[in-house]
Scaffold this motif. Sequence first.
Motif, short mmCIF file in Angstrom:
data_model
loop_
_atom_site.label_atom_id
_atom_site.label_comp_id
_atom_site.label_asym_id
_atom_site.label_seq_id
_atom_site.Cartn_x
_atom_site.Cartn_y
_atom_site.Cartn_z
N LEU A 68 0.83 -1.20 0.00
CA LEU A 68 0.00 0.00 0.00
C LEU A 68 0.87 1.25 0.00
O LEU A 68 0.58 2.22 -0.72
N GLN A 69 1.95 1.23 0.77
CA GLN A 69 2.86 2.37 0.80
C GLN A 69 3.53 2.59 -0.56
O GLN A 69 3.68 3.74 -1.02
N LEU A 70 3.90 1.48 -1.21
CA LEU A 70 4.49 1.58 -2.54
C LEU A 70 3.49 2.17 -3.55
O LEU A 70 3.85 3.00 -4.40
N LEU A 71 2.26 1.72 -3.46
CA LEU A 71 1.22 2.25 -4.35
C LEU A 71 1.08 3.76 -4.19
O LEU A 71 1.01 4.51 -5.16
N GLN A 72 1.01 4.20 -2.94
CA GLN A 72 0.82 5.62 -2.66
C GLN A 72 2.05 6.44 -3.06
O GLN A 72 1.93 7.57 -3.50
N ARG A 73 3.22 5.81 -2.95
CA ARG A 73 4.46 6.51 -3.30
C ARG A 73 4.58 6.70 -4.82
O ARG A 73 5.02 7.75 -5.29
N PHE A 74 4.20 5.65 -5.57
CA PHE A 74 4.36 5.69 -7.03
C PHE A 74 3.02 5.88 -7.75
O PHE A 74 2.83 5.37 -8.84
N LYS A 127 1.74 8.09 -9.44
CA LYS A 127 1.73 8.73 -10.76
C LYS A 127 2.77 8.13 -11.70
O LYS A 127 3.08 8.72 -12.74
N LYS A 128 3.32 6.96 -11.33
CA LYS A 128 4.35 6.31 -12.15
C LYS A 128 3.76 5.09 -12.84
O LYS A 128 3.43 4.10 -12.18
N SER A 129 3.64 5.14 -14.15
CA SER A 129 2.94 4.11 -14.91
C SER A 129 3.54 2.71 -14.72
O SER A 129 2.83 1.75 -14.41
N ILE A 130 4.84 2.59 -14.92
CA ILE A 130 5.48 1.26 -14.88
C ILE A 130 5.36 0.65 -13.49
O ILE A 130 5.00 -0.53 -13.32
N GLN A 131 5.65 1.46 -12.46
CA GLN A 131 5.62 0.94 -11.08
C GLN A 131 4.21 0.54 -10.67
O GLN A 131 4.03 -0.48 -9.98
N ILE A 132 3.21 1.32 -11.09
CA ILE A 132 1.82 1.00 -10.74
C ILE A 132 1.44 -0.37 -11.30
O ILE A 132 0.84 -1.21 -10.62
N SER A 146 0.46 -6.18 -10.43
CA SER A 146 0.75 -7.59 -10.69
C SER A 146 1.05 -8.34 -9.39
O SER A 146 0.59 -9.48 -9.19
N VAL A 147 1.83 -7.71 -8.51
CA VAL A 147 2.17 -8.35 -7.23
C VAL A 147 0.92 -8.54 -6.38
O VAL A 147 0.73 -9.60 -5.75
N LEU A 148 0.03 -7.54 -6.38
CA LEU A 148 -1.21 -7.65 -5.61
C LEU A 148 -2.07 -8.81 -6.11
O LEU A 148 -2.68 -9.54 -5.31
N ILE A 149 -2.12 -8.99 -7.44
CA ILE A 149 -2.89 -10.12 -8.00
C ILE A 149 -2.24 -11.44 -7.61
O ILE A 149 -2.92 -12.39 -7.17
N THR A 150 -0.90 -11.52 -7.76
CA THR A 150 -0.17 -12.76 -7.45
C THR A 150 -0.33 -13.16 -5.98
O THR A 150 -0.49 -14.35 -5.66
N ASN A 151 -0.28 -12.16 -5.09
CA ASN A 151 -0.38 -12.43 -3.65
C ASN A 151 -1.81 -12.66 -3.19
O ASN A 151 -2.04 -12.96 -2.01
#
Length: 472
Positions: A9-15, A17-22, A27-32
């Motif tokens: 969640l922290q990574l999502l909020q940090r990035f 506005k970043k297309s690649i990171q989002i 993908s990680v959220l789906i996998t987990n």
Amino acid sequence: MMFSPESLLQLLQRFIKKSIQIKQIHSVLITNGNLSIPNPYSFQWATTLYYNTLIRAYLNIHLPQTTLLLFTHMLSHNIPLNAHTFPSIAKAAAASNITPNKPLYTQALKRGVLADPFVRTSFIHLYAETGDLFSARNLFDEMPEPCTVSSNALLDGFCKYGDMDSAFLFFESMPMKDVYSWTSVVNGFVKKECYDRAIGSFQQMVMQRFSGDCVVRPNEATFVSVLSACANCSGIVGLLYGKQIHGYIIKNEAGVSAFVGTALIDLYGKTDGLEYAMRVFGRLVNKEVCAWNAIMGALASNGKEKEALDVFDKMKVGNWRPNEVTFVAVLSACARAELVELGLQIFNSMLSRFGVVPGMKHYGCVVDLLGRAGFVEEANEFIRTMPFEADASVLGALLGACKLHGVVDLGVEVAKKLYKMQPQECGQYMLLSSIYAEKENWEHATSSRNVMVDAGFQKPPAYSTVNATVCN
């Protein structure tokens, strides 16, 4: 590598506005398995938070369709929706121009979140953006204490769809008006071609300065809109008002931005102020592509075609990448100067060298280029090779060439095609009549004019302007 729900969640909020990171985090959220609920009574709001953050993230990176797809996933997986879900969804629907909007509104109503002013304002914006002004007004009237943001959403809808009577009445009733309120009105009058009212609204904004406790100052969008109004005013009036606004910008702003500079160049280029246009362009610190396009257009329209082409060369040397508008300006300059070979070279280089796919306007410029230089049959053949059907602007350029060079038979053929496309336009009748008249075919010239008169068309009356110079 495993991530904790909190770190994801922290990574999502940090990035956000970043297309690649989002996309990677998604993908990680789906996998987990973070986007599904194995137990309907555990971690529900954590899953909702993931979805809400993803929805907002995809909206930020200009992928509204993905935002809406995530919303459908929430519904299909019975993920709880809350008041934070709907503002982003409504914005995504507005950006995608999704209609009808009732199902989204029903979902919000079903979950009891419409009492939230942010949710209601987002739906006002959605309805206004998609042209359902009746529903937007009803939603607004149901608000116990509408804020300036919700008022601006409705006002912008009136202005966008040209209902300036309702827009101005609503604007006058607003207890608080910010810069966005004023800019919407100015821009609305420009779209309706009520240029004097656009300028008057700007002047009223500058004179008023305060709305309640709020200081109101024009922003970049305001200046661009009002300068557009000045550029389209007839006679010397637009130039005089434009100079006054230019002076206001110099006095009150830190500098001239690329977009305001572009609007100033366009203004001076259209109002016999080419020297001022050149001066503005020369002083721009950040010369965006739009400014280069504007100065080329200004030079070409003022009889300085070769100078416009020199600017194009300087633009390329400076590693600025031309766009679609650039090539319209350059090809128009070639057409006016009758530089056929150079114009065709530039047209053929659009896709191969610059990756710009020629559109209808570019093909129209080439038809004008060939037609002005007397290659009327070649222009007609060029139209036959186009990858799409020629529109009225392209055929109009060919008809103008037929008139210029007295090509009667082709002119008649083109005029008939134009008549089928635009039966309510009188221009083709006037041109066709002129073609016949120049060949002294008076019977057909009179017949063409009679057809226009019988259909109820009237030629707009001509007028002239006098630029007065006041000497001390």
